[in-house]
Design an enzyme around this catalytic site. Structure first.
Site, PDB file in Angstrom:
ATOM      1  N   TYR A  63     -43.131 -27.051 -14.490  1.00 60.87           N
ATOM      2  CA  TYR A  63     -41.994 -25.809 -14.163  1.00 60.87           C
ATOM      3  C   TYR A  63     -42.498 -25.231 -12.964  1.00 60.87           C
ATOM      4  O   TYR A  63     -43.267 -24.435 -12.922  1.00 60.87           O
ATOM      5  CB  TYR A  63     -42.065 -24.780 -15.557  1.00 60.87           C
ATOM      6  CG  TYR A  63     -41.730 -25.413 -16.949  1.00 60.87           C
ATOM      7  CD1 TYR A  63     -40.710 -26.585 -17.020  1.00 60.87           C
ATOM      8  CD2 TYR A  63     -41.897 -24.671 -18.038  1.00 60.87           C
ATOM      9  CE1 TYR A  63     -40.097 -27.092 -18.171  1.00 60.87           C
ATOM     10  CE2 TYR A  63     -41.223 -24.966 -19.210  1.00 60.87           C
ATOM     11  CZ  TYR A  63     -40.710 -26.284 -19.228  1.00 60.87           C
ATOM     12  OH  TYR A  63     -40.254 -26.652 -20.332  1.00 60.87           O
ATOM     13  N   PHE A 210     -33.626 -25.754 -24.801  1.00 65.24           N
ATOM     14  CA  PHE A 210     -32.354 -25.422 -24.172  1.00 65.24           C
ATOM     15  C   PHE A 210     -31.567 -24.604 -25.358  1.00 65.24           C
ATOM     16  O   PHE A 210     -30.420 -25.101 -25.838  1.00 65.24           O
ATOM     17  CB  PHE A 210     -31.491 -26.557 -23.528  1.00 65.24           C
ATOM     18  CG  PHE A 210     -31.976 -27.202 -22.413  1.00 65.24           C
ATOM     19  CD1 PHE A 210     -32.723 -26.394 -21.496  1.00 65.24           C
ATOM     20  CD2 PHE A 210     -31.445 -28.487 -21.991  1.00 65.24           C
ATOM     21  CE1 PHE A 210     -33.293 -26.960 -20.247  1.00 65.24           C
ATOM     22  CE2 PHE A 210     -32.121 -28.959 -20.616  1.00 65.24           C
ATOM     23  CZ  PHE A 210     -32.752 -28.209 -20.047  1.00 65.24           C
ATOM     24  N   PRO A 211     -32.124 -23.677 -26.094  1.00 67.55           N
ATOM     25  CA  PRO A 211     -31.561 -23.034 -27.087  1.00 67.55           C
ATOM     26  C   PRO A 211     -30.340 -22.202 -26.889  1.00 67.55           C
ATOM     27  O   PRO A 211     -29.618 -21.957 -27.841  1.00 67.55           O
ATOM     28  CB  PRO A 211     -32.568 -22.191 -27.603  1.00 67.55           C
ATOM     29  CG  PRO A 211     -33.386 -21.670 -26.423  1.00 67.55           C
ATOM     30  CD  PRO A 211     -33.631 -23.104 -25.628  1.00 67.55           C
ATOM     31  N   LEU A 212     -30.236 -21.945 -25.528  1.00 64.21           N
ATOM     32  CA  LEU A 212     -28.906 -21.149 -25.097  1.00 64.21           C
ATOM     33  C   LEU A 212     -28.008 -22.236 -24.238  1.00 64.21           C
ATOM     34  O   LEU A 212     -27.416 -21.692 -23.437  1.00 64.21           O
ATOM     35  CB  LEU A 212     -29.364 -20.025 -24.355  1.00 64.21           C
ATOM     36  CG  LEU A 212     -29.886 -19.001 -25.306  1.00 64.21           C
ATOM     37  CD1 LEU A 212     -30.406 -17.540 -24.572  1.00 64.21           C
ATOM     38  CD2 LEU A 212     -29.188 -18.442 -26.069  1.00 64.21           C
ATOM     39  N   GLY A 213     -28.112 -23.346 -24.387  1.00 62.83           N
ATOM     40  CA  GLY A 213     -27.327 -24.377 -23.958  1.00 62.83           C
ATOM     41  C   GLY A 213     -27.763 -24.898 -22.697  1.00 62.83           C
ATOM     42  O   GLY A 213     -26.986 -25.954 -21.935  1.00 62.83           O
ATOM     43  N   GLY A 214     -29.088 -24.534 -21.869  1.00 64.59           N
ATOM     44  CA  GLY A 214     -29.525 -25.195 -20.745  1.00 64.59           C
ATOM     45  C   GLY A 214     -28.912 -24.910 -19.650  1.00 64.59           C
ATOM     46  O   GLY A 214     -28.705 -25.888 -18.689  1.00 64.59           O
ATOM     47  N   PRO A 217     -22.090 -24.158 -20.998  1.00 63.58           N
ATOM     48  CA  PRO A 217     -21.277 -23.046 -22.205  1.00 63.58           C
ATOM     49  C   PRO A 217     -21.608 -23.296 -23.531  1.00 63.58           C
ATOM     50  O   PRO A 217     -21.986 -24.142 -24.108  1.00 63.58           O
ATOM     51  CB  PRO A 217     -19.874 -23.328 -21.832  1.00 63.58           C
ATOM     52  CG  PRO A 217     -19.776 -24.817 -21.582  1.00 63.58           C
ATOM     53  CD  PRO A 217     -21.039 -25.259 -20.814  1.00 63.58           C
ATOM     54  N   LEU A 218     -21.777 -22.107 -24.082  1.00 65.59           N
ATOM     55  CA  LEU A 218     -21.932 -22.018 -25.647  1.00 65.59           C
ATOM     56  C   LEU A 218     -20.578 -21.936 -26.149  1.00 65.59           C
ATOM     57  O   LEU A 218     -19.641 -21.755 -25.586  1.00 65.59           O
ATOM     58  CB  LEU A 218     -22.670 -20.456 -26.031  1.00 65.59           C
ATOM     59  CG  LEU A 218     -24.152 -20.374 -25.436  1.00 65.59           C
ATOM     60  CD1 LEU A 218     -24.734 -18.763 -25.636  1.00 65.59           C
ATOM     61  CD2 LEU A 218     -24.774 -21.388 -26.203  1.00 65.59           C
TER      62      LEU A 218
END
Length: 282
Positions: A63, A210-214, A217-218
């Protein structure tokens, strides 16, 4: 009781962590092939996250962009580390020319990666190390025994406390568990409900990356209806919906923004009722 109100998880049976943690990927960069962020912003985000109760940080040696590396930011921001802080890292991927971790290192290079994480984080032992399998595609299709056995040896030497696997299917998880205890699975999402159920039964953490979509779009229609009802954001509802899937799920939303950090961690206070869960299931 709502699963969202079950606040902690016993990782490996001996490390109590809050189920809403923090992912460090975006501290150093917005995307794998994007420009580096200012180190000062990452340091501020990390310190604020811990102030707000985060005691589980997910990171990796790959990272980073250029001289800005997530592990070094964590060490700078948070040492001396709090006794209850759990830092998880992952080894296995080899970044390609664009910085995307699209290749894999051979087994004989894994020790060096673990030792590099120990140095960059300033630790004598890593709390949790995942073997990250494959590139950016879905899990399955290869044996992980030889590489996981290397990490099991490092655990036996005392360099690693707990082991995890990432981007795996049920067969690969079984292969790893036959070699050494597995404390956590980190896959892209909780779509494989069978694997999630296996983790819950075995006391293994399930950590969607990627819990928020990486960056994608959600599902605004599915999430937006619940968000409007609760006076929340779609990101908050997405985090709460992950936590509501199982008491074994840990959420690690990441950001390089203080404002987004505050927004994400406020999902801790959301309580999803039966109507909300029904709408989220569609």
């Amino acid at each position: 009781m709502s699963l969202v109100t079950i606040e902690t998880f016993s990782l490996g049976g001996d490390l109590t962590i809050n189920r809403l943690g923090f992912g460090a990927m975006r501290l150093a960069m917005g995307t794998f092939d994007g420009p580096p962020r200012a180190p000062e912003s990452g340091i501020a985000v990390l310190r604020r996250a811990v102030e707000l109760g985060v005691n589980h940080i997910d990171t990796a040696g790959f990272y980073g962009r250029g001289a800005v590396r997530a592990n070094e930011l964590i060490r700078t921001a948070l040492t001396p580390y709090r006794d209850d802080l759990v830092i998880a890292t992952k080894v296995g991927p080899l970044p390609g020319p664009t910085g995307v971790p699209s290749e894999q290192v051979p087994p004989d290079q894994l020790r060096g990666l673990v030792e590099a994480d120990l140095r960059s984080l300033g630790l004598d032992r890593l709390d949790l190390v995942y073997l990250r399998v494959g590139g950016m595609t879905g899990p399955g299709g290869e044996s992980i025994a030889e590489r996981f056995a290397v990490l099991a040896e490092l655990r036996a030497e005392g360099l690693i406390r707990h082991l995890g696997v990432s981007n795996v299917d049920a067969a690969q998880l079984a292969e790893a568990r036959a070699i050494a205890p597995v404390a956590a699975v980190q896959n892209r999402h909780t779509g494989d409900m069978g694997l999630l159920a296996e983790c819950e039964e075995a006391g293994i953490a399930y950590v969607p990356y990627f819990p928020l979509g990486g960056g994608g779009p959600l599902d605004a229609d599915r999430l937006g209806k619940v968000a409007a009802r609760l006076g929340a954001t779609t990101a908050q509802v997405q985090i709460a919906s992950l936590l509501a899937k199982s008491p074994s799920v840990l959420a690690i939303p990441g950001t390089g923004s203080l404002d987004h950090l505050e927004e994400n961690l406020a999902a801790h206070d959301l309580s999803l009722g039966d109507e909300d869960l029904s709408d989220l299931r569609g």
